[in-house]
Write a protein that holds these residues in place. Structure first.
Motif, short mmCIF file in Angstrom:
data_model
loop_
_atom_site.label_atom_id
_atom_site.label_comp_id
_atom_site.label_asym_id
_atom_site.label_seq_id
_atom_site.Cartn_x
_atom_site.Cartn_y
_atom_site.Cartn_z
N PRO A 1 1.10 -0.86 -0.02
CA PRO A 1 -0.07 -0.45 0.21
C PRO A 1 0.72 1.28 0.22
N LEU A 2 0.69 2.58 -1.11
CA LEU A 2 1.35 3.39 -0.64
C LEU A 2 0.99 4.23 0.34
N LEU A 3 2.43 5.06 0.81
CA LEU A 3 1.83 6.38 1.58
C LEU A 3 0.98 7.42 0.92
N HIS A 4 0.09 8.08 1.69
CA HIS A 4 -0.58 9.36 1.09
C HIS A 4 -0.17 10.37 0.91
N GLY A 5 0.27 11.59 -0.35
CA GLY A 5 0.70 12.94 0.22
C GLY A 5 2.05 12.81 -0.50
N HIS A 6 2.96 12.17 -0.37
CA HIS A 6 4.25 12.01 -1.13
C HIS A 6 4.62 12.75 -2.20
N LEU A 7 5.58 13.48 -2.49
CA LEU A 7 6.24 13.96 -3.99
C LEU A 7 6.90 12.95 -4.08
N ASP A 8 7.05 13.35 -5.68
CA ASP A 8 8.03 12.35 -7.01
C ASP A 8 9.59 13.56 -6.02
N SER A 9 9.41 14.62 -6.53
CA SER A 9 10.05 15.23 -6.40
C SER A 9 11.05 15.13 -5.03
N LYS A 10 10.50 14.93 -4.17
CA LYS A 10 11.93 14.22 -2.49
C LYS A 10 12.14 13.38 -2.69
N HIS A 11 12.07 12.22 -3.92
CA HIS A 11 11.67 11.05 -3.51
C HIS A 11 12.63 10.32 -4.45
N PRO A 12 13.83 10.68 -4.74
CA PRO A 12 14.84 10.07 -5.93
C PRO A 12 14.42 8.71 -5.82
N HIS A 13 14.31 8.50 -7.58
CA HIS A 13 14.12 7.27 -7.18
C HIS A 13 15.13 5.65 -7.36
N GLN A 14 16.80 6.75 -7.74
CA GLN A 14 18.04 6.18 -7.93
C GLN A 14 18.01 4.91 -6.56
N SER A 15 17.90 5.45 -5.59
CA SER A 15 18.12 4.43 -4.54
C SER A 15 17.68 3.07 -4.46
N SER A 16 16.09 3.13 -4.91
CA SER A 16 15.49 1.56 -4.76
C SER A 16 15.44 0.96 -6.14
N LEU A 17 15.90 2.01 -7.27
CA LEU A 17 16.34 1.29 -8.35
C LEU A 17 17.57 0.12 -8.42
N LEU A 18 18.80 0.88 -7.10
CA LEU A 18 19.69 0.04 -7.12
C LEU A 18 19.49 -1.21 -5.88
N GLU A 19 18.41 -0.67 -4.79
CA GLU A 19 17.50 -1.59 -4.40
C GLU A 19 17.31 -3.24 -4.93
N LEU A 20 16.41 -2.47 -5.59
CA LEU A 20 15.91 -3.51 -6.69
C LEU A 20 16.22 -4.60 -7.73
N PHE A 21 17.52 -4.01 -8.37
CA PHE A 21 18.71 -4.81 -8.98
C PHE A 21 19.21 -5.29 -8.16
N ARG A 22 19.91 -5.21 -6.74
CA ARG A 22 20.37 -5.72 -6.55
C ARG A 22 20.20 -7.02 -5.45
N CYS A 23 18.89 -7.16 -5.47
CA CYS A 23 18.49 -7.90 -4.90
C CYS A 23 17.72 -9.54 -6.51
N LEU A 24 17.60 -8.34 -7.66
CA LEU A 24 17.03 -9.24 -9.18
C LEU A 24 19.11 -10.40 -8.73
N ILE A 25 19.53 -9.21 -8.99
CA ILE A 25 21.14 -10.22 -9.78
C ILE A 25 21.54 -10.92 -8.50
N SER A 26 21.37 -10.92 -7.41
CA SER A 26 21.95 -11.53 -6.51
C SER A 26 20.72 -12.92 -6.27
N SER A 27 20.18 -12.70 -6.59
CA SER A 27 18.74 -14.26 -6.77
C SER A 27 19.63 -15.34 -7.66
#
Lengths: 416, 287
Positions: free
Chosen positions: B137-163
């Motif tokens: 579930p998503l949290l309400h009212g968070h702005l995209d501009s204040k939450h860069p995607h890079q760290s989450s993307l890195l986290e995702l690919f780290r998990c994918l590659i290490s599986s």
């Protein structure tokens, strides 16, 4: 008891309406309207429907009587979207050890746009089409209700045989399409799998049987989903089930193994109530007896009778009228009208119909594929202008029939 | 049927709708390349097409040199390369549109999209591989501009590659086939531009399945965008995510959830070699 009337509603691809909602819209749209059986509505005036519905077809092949009120009928509304993706290729491992894949079957999701309108244009005598559809519906009903196969035996296999060009394969495809529509309440999705018999033969000895096994395990995989109706079409079935008794000494025993594999796999498929096997063949003598015996229905599909020919040619002429290749004129009379009514006055319309009747009689013995080719040849050889009158076209058609018969004669004398 | 591969991605930042779509699309691009549906990574293909287009426009701007007759006598290889280019360009454009539709859909759905999936196979009923991407579930009212995607993307690919389990998927060859995009959301909102509802559809159990689950951070990081800690309305309980529940696909689907299929079907393709050279190299050679 009210008679059943099937209404097929094609929902637009991008319509986001749920089935139940659309069902109510259709009912409201049909109420209070007069129409005839066999009618198809394409451009709907009703605003609610026109946004979501592509066409509505009132099914009845046998007669085109007018319907006064839908209250008199038990309406069966079938709502479906046509699959636009067309044919897809199903691959299986070739077993060569190099990881290569071979295409094992052609796969359609039903109801498919490829087969829409095919059923209405297949014309046979003695209600063959309707009977087959009813048989298939009964088969699936029995399977669905768990009728014990030990008491009442049926294998869910049908075999259509007959001379080439009579529309056996088309009938199978149309039947599959129709079944998927009629049974859409029971099965959420229909699938047609046309087996590529030729690719199931491996270059390696003894591998062919295994390829057949792998192909059937693919079918089983699809049939695991009880909500899905799986129809397997084996075209030219004699290539997979060649009579084992006729194998000569030089024939590799691999071919025999293939037949054995097919037959045992068919028996295995019996446990899946949602699988139907349709097979077609031109040479019935060449099919293995064990396979023939497994078929519940062995239907002969022959060339159409005069009535059928008349109907086929009328449908061809109607299509040419629609596309303005034949200039607009009054519709031709139906076969029953032209053969039974007492005519005191012969107007243009009746004269044209009589000419067509004579042409149909001359065409007796020709198969459906040739018949549907004749108007094309008539235009190409004897008309050669973008638009012509119906009278001229019928003349050309008569000429082309004579030409075709002469061509056939020449071919026979040439080979003799 | 073998059990599906489950990969849990523990995110360190708050998830926003646009981040959800970005992660899923990057994941699907990765899968398309890893499962041999694209001969080169998505970004590389796009850049090659862009460069080829620029070359074409530059060549069109220059006066045609009739004396050499280069424009008239184009070799057979060039014609073959051009045909291939048109095909690949059309496929890539359709892929881009499909991903754009997916992005719009997720961003406009106000956190109602529970899951997106990509099915590889001839039809959606005969999958070879299924990749499901599930959102918390998503949290309400968070702005995209204040939450860069890079760290989450890195986290995702780290998990994918290490599986390791996921890598066993990639080892088996798969010839080019179709890729179908699906998303699952509440059926109260049926309006959608690039997707249509598929009633009574469940992802078949056949084929290999991988499920990627995004896990929200356990302790929320300090946020400067003014977003709340209130979850959007979702019927699913966050703690109720044990394996059996996640892999369902049985008729007892949670009430009100419906699969939507994308209008665009993505097509896989192979690299074509002309005289031993990859066709993409031929494109970039001057005409």
């Amino acid at each position: 008891m009210k008679p059943v009337l099937h209404v097929e509603v094609v929902q637009k691809k991008d319509s986001n309406l749920l089935e139940t909602t659309l069902n109510n819209y259709v009912l409201a749209g049909l109420a209070g309207r007069k129409f005839s059986k066999g009618a198809t509505f394409k451009n709907l005036s009703n605003e609610l429907l026109s946004d979501h519905v592509e066409s509505i077809h009132i099914c009845d092949e046998t007669n085109t009587e007018a319907i006064q009120s839908i209250e008199d009928y038990d309406l069966q509304i079938h709502i479906f979207k046509l699959d636009n993706e067309g044919v897809q290729t199903e691959c299986i491992q070739s077993g060569d050890g190099d990881g290569q894949e071979v295409s094992a079957a052609q796969h359609w999701l039903l109801p498919s746009r490829d087969f829409h309108g095919l059923w209405e244009n297949l014309i046979y005598e003695f209600n063959i089409k309707e009977n087959l559809l009813q048989c298939m519906e009964t088969t699936l009903l029995f399977s669905d209700r768990n009728v014990s196969p030990f008491v009442i035996t049926w294998n869910r296999v049908i075999l259509l045989h007959g001379p080439p060009g009579t529309g056996k394969t088309s009938l199978c495809k149309a039947l599959a399409h129709k079944l998927a529509i009629r049974l859409s309440k029971r099965y959420s999705q229909g699938q047609l799998l046309e087996v590529n018999s030729h690719s199931l033969f491996s270059k390696w000895f003894s591998e062919s049987g295994k390829l057949v096994m792998r192909m059937f395990s693919k079918v089983r995989e699809l049939a695991e989903n009880q909500d899905s109706l799986v129809i397997v079409l084996i075209d030219e079935v004699e290539s997979l089930t060649h009579a084992r008794s006729s194998h000569s000494g030089v024939e590799p025993s691999d071919a025999i193994r293939t037949v054995n594999a097919v037959i045992t796999q068919l028996d295995n498929l019996k446990q899946y109530s949602n699988v139907l096997i349709m097979a077609t063949s031109n040479v019935t003598e060449a099919i293995d007896l064990a396979f023939v015996d497994r078929a519940d229905i062995k239907q002969y599909i022959g060339p159409p009778p005069v009535k059928g020919i008349y109907k086929i040619l009328t449908s061809c002429l109607d299509e040419l009228k629609r596309t303005n290749i034949i200039s607009q004129s009054d519709g031709l009379h139906s076969y029953d009208f032209i053969t039974t009514s007492n005519r005191t006055v012969v107007d243009d319309n009746i004269a044209d119909s009589l000419t067509l009747l004579q042409i149909s009689r001359d065409c007796e013995g020709l198969n459906g594929r040739t018949l549907r080719k004749l108007p094309y040849l008539a235009h190409a050889l004897f008309i050669q202008k973008p638009s012509s009158s119906l009278k001229d076209f019928l003349e050309a058609l008569a000429k082309v029939v004579v030409k075709h018969k002469n061509d056939l004669k020449d071919m026979k004398s040439g080979t003799a | 049927m073998p059990a599906p591969v489950l990969i849990d991605v523990n995110l360190k930042d708050v998830l926003t709708a646009s981040m959800c779509s970005h992660l899923a699309i990057e994941f699907f691009k990765h899968i398309a390349y890893q499962r041999q549906q694209l001969p080169f990574p998505y970004k590389q293909l796009q850049s090659v097409i862009r460069r080829k287009d620029t070359l074409e426009t530059n060549a069109d701007d220059q006066p045609v040199d009739n004396t050499s007759g280069r424009t008239i006598h184009r070799s057979c290889q060039v014609v073959q390369a051009e045909t291939e280019f048109k095909k690949v360009k059309a496929i890539m454009e359709s892929m881009q549109t499909a991903f754009q539709c997916l992005e719009e859909e997720i961003c406009n759905a106000n956190g109602m999209v529970e899951e997106v999936a990509m099915i590889l196979g001839a039809t959606p009923l005969s999958p070879r591989d299924v990749y499901r991407f599930q959102y918390p579930p998503l949290l309400h009212g968070h702005l995209d501009s204040k939450h860069p995607h890079q760290s989450s993307l890195l986290e995702l690919f780290r998990c994918l590659i290490s599986s390791e389990q996921l890598h066993t998927f990639f080892n088996q060859p798969l010839s080019p086939t179709n890729m179908y995009l699906f998303l699952r959301k509440n059926n109260t909102d049926l309006v959608s531009c690039g997707f249509s509802p598929k009633e009574r559809y469940n992802i078949p159990m056949s084929g290999k399945h991988a499920i990627i689950r995004l896990m929200p951070p356990t302790s929320l990081p300090k946020c400067i965008c003014g977003g709340t800690n209130i979850f959007s309305d979702k019927p699913k309980d966050q703690n109720d995510s044990h394996v059996e529940h996640v892999i369902e696909s049985k008729p007892d689907e949670p009430q009100g959830l419906l699969w939507f299929q994308a209008h665009h079907t993505l097509k896989g393709f192979k690299d074509v070699k002309i005289n031993g050279t990859s066709v993409s190299t031929v494109w970039l050679q001057s005409r």
